[in-house]
Design a protein around this motif. Structure first.
Motif, short mmCIF file in Angstrom:
data_model
loop_
_atom_site.label_atom_id
_atom_site.label_comp_id
_atom_site.label_asym_id
_atom_site.label_seq_id
_atom_site.Cartn_x
_atom_site.Cartn_y
_atom_site.Cartn_z
N LYS A 87 -0.20 11.67 -2.14
CA LYS A 87 -1.24 12.62 -1.95
C LYS A 87 -1.31 13.94 -3.01
CE LYS A 87 -4.19 14.91 1.22
NZ LYS A 87 -4.57 15.23 2.61
N HIS A 88 -0.14 14.44 -2.90
CA HIS A 88 -0.04 15.78 -3.66
C HIS A 88 0.18 15.42 -5.17
CE1 HIS A 88 4.31 14.14 -3.04
NE2 HIS A 88 4.60 14.80 -4.04
N ARG A 89 0.28 14.33 -5.71
CA ARG A 89 0.09 13.99 -7.02
C ARG A 89 -1.20 13.23 -7.65
NH1 ARG A 89 4.48 16.62 -9.76
NH2 ARG A 89 6.50 16.09 -8.87
N GLN A 90 -1.71 12.81 -6.54
CA GLN A 90 -2.92 12.08 -6.53
C GLN A 90 -2.83 10.71 -7.50
OE1 GLN A 90 -5.59 15.21 -8.15
NE2 GLN A 90 -6.67 15.15 -5.96
N GLU A 91 -1.91 10.32 -7.14
CA GLU A 91 -1.46 8.75 -7.71
C GLU A 91 -0.96 7.93 -6.88
OE1 GLU A 91 0.97 10.47 -10.81
OE2 GLU A 91 2.80 9.48 -9.95
N THR A 92 -1.01 6.46 -6.97
CA THR A 92 -0.38 5.49 -6.05
C THR A 92 0.99 5.51 -6.60
OG1 THR A 92 -1.04 3.85 -7.54
CG2 THR A 92 -2.34 4.20 -5.84
N ARG A 93 1.91 5.17 -5.65
CA ARG A 93 3.24 5.02 -5.80
C ARG A 93 3.65 3.89 -6.84
NH1 ARG A 93 8.01 4.10 -1.36
NH2 ARG A 93 7.18 1.89 -1.47
N GLY A 94 2.82 2.86 -7.03
CA GLY A 94 2.96 1.92 -7.99
C GLY A 94 1.68 1.03 -8.16
N VAL A 95 1.84 -0.31 -8.06
CA VAL A 95 0.62 -1.16 -8.20
C VAL A 95 0.11 -1.70 -6.76
CG1 VAL A 95 0.91 -1.58 -10.66
CG2 VAL A 95 1.91 -3.19 -8.84
N GLY A 96 0.84 -1.17 -5.61
CA GLY A 96 0.30 -1.46 -4.45
C GLY A 96 1.07 -2.95 -3.91
N GLY A 97 0.29 -3.71 -3.27
CA GLY A 97 0.92 -4.77 -2.57
C GLY A 97 -0.19 -5.10 -1.58
N ILE A 98 0.65 -5.40 -0.21
CA ILE A 98 0.26 -5.60 0.90
C ILE A 98 0.83 -4.72 1.98
CG2 ILE A 98 -0.86 -7.79 0.55
CD1 ILE A 98 1.25 -8.99 2.28
N PHE A 99 0.15 -4.04 2.97
CA PHE A 99 0.88 -3.47 3.96
C PHE A 99 0.16 -3.34 5.34
CE2 PHE A 99 1.16 0.62 6.64
CZ PHE A 99 2.32 0.66 6.59
N PHE A 100 0.64 -3.78 6.29
CA PHE A 100 0.00 -4.00 7.58
C PHE A 100 1.05 -3.37 8.66
CE2 PHE A 100 2.28 -7.55 6.37
CZ PHE A 100 3.35 -7.82 7.28
N ASP A 101 0.17 -2.96 9.84
CA ASP A 101 1.00 -2.31 10.98
C ASP A 101 0.12 -2.89 12.23
OD1 ASP A 101 2.83 -0.93 12.06
OD2 ASP A 101 2.33 1.06 11.59
N SER A 102 0.88 -2.36 13.28
CA SER A 102 0.08 -2.86 14.79
C SER A 102 -0.60 -4.05 14.81
CB SER A 102 -0.97 -1.62 15.00
OG SER A 102 0.05 -0.47 15.03
N LEU A 103 -0.06 -5.14 14.04
CA LEU A 103 -0.67 -6.52 14.47
C LEU A 103 -0.33 -7.09 15.93
CD1 LEU A 103 0.08 -8.42 11.12
CD2 LEU A 103 -1.97 -6.85 11.67
N LYS A 104 -1.18 -7.15 16.74
CA LYS A 104 -1.35 -7.77 18.05
C LYS A 104 -1.94 -8.73 18.44
CE LYS A 104 -1.64 -2.64 19.46
NZ LYS A 104 -2.12 -2.07 18.25
N ASP A 105 -2.01 -9.30 19.66
CA ASP A 105 -2.60 -10.71 19.86
C ASP A 105 -4.08 -10.42 19.95
OD1 ASP A 105 -2.27 -9.26 22.24
OD2 ASP A 105 -1.58 -10.96 23.31
N ASP A 106 -4.95 -9.84 19.03
CA ASP A 106 -6.05 -9.61 19.22
C ASP A 106 -6.74 -10.98 18.56
OD1 ASP A 106 -5.79 -6.77 19.62
OD2 ASP A 106 -5.65 -6.62 17.38
N ALA A 107 -7.62 -11.61 19.85
CA ALA A 107 -8.31 -12.68 19.32
C ALA A 107 -9.13 -12.58 18.01
CB ALA A 107 -9.46 -13.13 20.18
N PRO A 108 -8.79 -13.91 17.10
CA PRO A 108 -8.17 -15.17 17.36
C PRO A 108 -6.83 -15.25 16.99
CG PRO A 108 -9.19 -15.06 15.18
CD PRO A 108 -9.33 -13.75 15.49
N PHE A 109 -5.89 -14.07 17.02
CA PHE A 109 -4.72 -14.18 16.68
C PHE A 109 -3.90 -14.12 17.77
CE2 PHE A 109 -6.97 -11.80 13.34
CZ PHE A 109 -6.61 -12.81 12.18
N THR A 110 -2.77 -14.87 17.86
CA THR A 110 -1.91 -15.03 18.97
C THR A 110 -0.50 -14.50 18.40
OG1 THR A 110 -0.91 -17.10 18.19
CG2 THR A 110 -2.73 -17.34 19.86
N LYS A 111 0.33 -14.20 19.36
CA LYS A 111 1.54 -13.58 18.80
C LYS A 111 2.43 -14.59 17.90
CE LYS A 111 5.55 -11.11 20.89
NZ LYS A 111 6.17 -10.73 22.11
N ALA A 112 2.31 -15.99 18.39
CA ALA A 112 2.97 -16.89 17.62
C ALA A 112 2.32 -16.78 16.22
CB ALA A 112 2.88 -18.28 18.04
N ALA A 113 0.99 -16.63 15.72
CA ALA A 113 0.33 -16.62 14.67
C ALA A 113 0.81 -15.72 13.73
CB ALA A 113 -1.08 -16.83 14.60
#
Length: 302
Positions: free
Chosen positions: A173-199
């Motif tokens: 934020k303080h440089r107003q640039e991304t660290r690189g070209v990104g990718g994927i990031f995810f957090d707090s993936l729970k068993d919200d329907a239709p997603f199960t813990k196994a999935a």
């Protein structure tokens, strides 16, 4: 479908660490990972595996941890949970950062993790992102296509959602640039329907298994490219940006320190050498300027 226990998740991360280290050693051709087991006084521990001065990788770490204990108040506050009952927590995962010698080879990071508390709350998180010193657009497209394929195998919304999340998260934020070209990031993936813990776990496993084939391809493609001393100096400046993000903005660093994690393992992500130059300006029309123009959110790579 067998129950997804914290032990089964932990054991899979242990096997992933071993698989990735073997693949990286084979691709590097010289470097060998040193194994450094450690224990956490509050409960649990891990194994840091560090490679230095390889043919391609100058410094890299593939860290496993499984820690537990009373959830710190700082963590409960960050989750907007009451701090009066102090539930137990268990956290396990893999964290990887690789810094290459050659500035034409990108830095890469991956984290896959699982967290649960004795009050029944649990989630998976993680992601992979790429930080080139010089953005090669064909490499960026390849990288994103591999991640999109993994995501599409699990849900059509995953790539778009998690790609945006990475753009927003890996932002200096303080440089107003991304660290690189990104990718994927995810957090707090729970068993919200239709997603199960196994999935959710199967998705995390596929992300983890994609890491070594992706990066060893980029190592092989770029490690023999020639570079100048000027390009090496630019690499040091870009590593400085990497340090700034990890120490100022990265939530994983803060979580590790808040939970009394092992400092050496947490700060493994920092490069062996970096540089800061006061008010550095790139030359108009230079490869360095082109790279800065591509360190933006929302670029459609695939």
């Amino acid at each position: 479908m067998p129950m997804i226990s914290k032990e089964s998740v932990r054991d899979w991360f242990i096997s992933l660490q071993d698989e990735i280290c073997k693949s990286l050693e084979a691709a590097d051709g010289k470097g060998k990972f040193m194994s450094d087991p450690w224990e956490r006084s509050g409960g649990g521990g891990g194994v840091s595996r560090i490679l230095t001065n390889g043919n391609i990788i100058e410094k890299g770490g593939v860290n496993f941890s499984a820690v537990w204990g009373k959830t710190p108040e700082a963590v409960l506050h960050s989750m907007k949970l009451p701090t009066n009952d102090h539930p137990d927590f268990f956290a396990t995962g893999i964290s990887i950062v690789l810094h290459p010698h050659n500035p034409k080879v990108p830095i890469i990071h991956m984290n896959t993790r699982y967290f649960e508390m004795s009050n029944g709350i649990w989630w998976f998180g993680g992601g992979i992102d790429l930080t080139p010193h010089y953005v090669d657009e064909s490499d960026a497209r390849y990288f994103h296509q591999q991640l999109k394929t993994v995501c599409d195998n699990h849900h059509p919304s995953y790539y778009t959602e998690f790609k945006k999340w990475a753009d927003d998260y890996f932002y200096i934020k303080h440089r107003q640039e991304t660290r690189g070209v990104g990718g994927i990031f995810f957090d707090s993936l729970k068993d919200d329907a239709p997603f199960t813990k196994a999935a959710r776990f199967e998705f995390v496993k596929d992300v983890g298994s994609a890491f070594a084939p992706i990066y060893t391809h980029l190592m092989a493609k770029n490690n023999t490219l020639s570079f100048s001393q000027q390009e090496k100096q630019w690499q040091y400046l870009r590593r400085g940006r990497y340090v700034e993000f990890n120490l100022v903005w990265d939530r994983g660093t803060k979580f590790g320190l808040d939970t009394d994690g092992r400092t050496e393992s947490i700060l493994m992500s920092l490069p062996p050498q970096a540089q800061w130059e006061y008010n550095h300006q790139v030359v108009p029309g230079s490869p360095e300027e082109k790279t800065l123009q591509l360190l933006k959110k929302g670029i459609t790579w695939v």
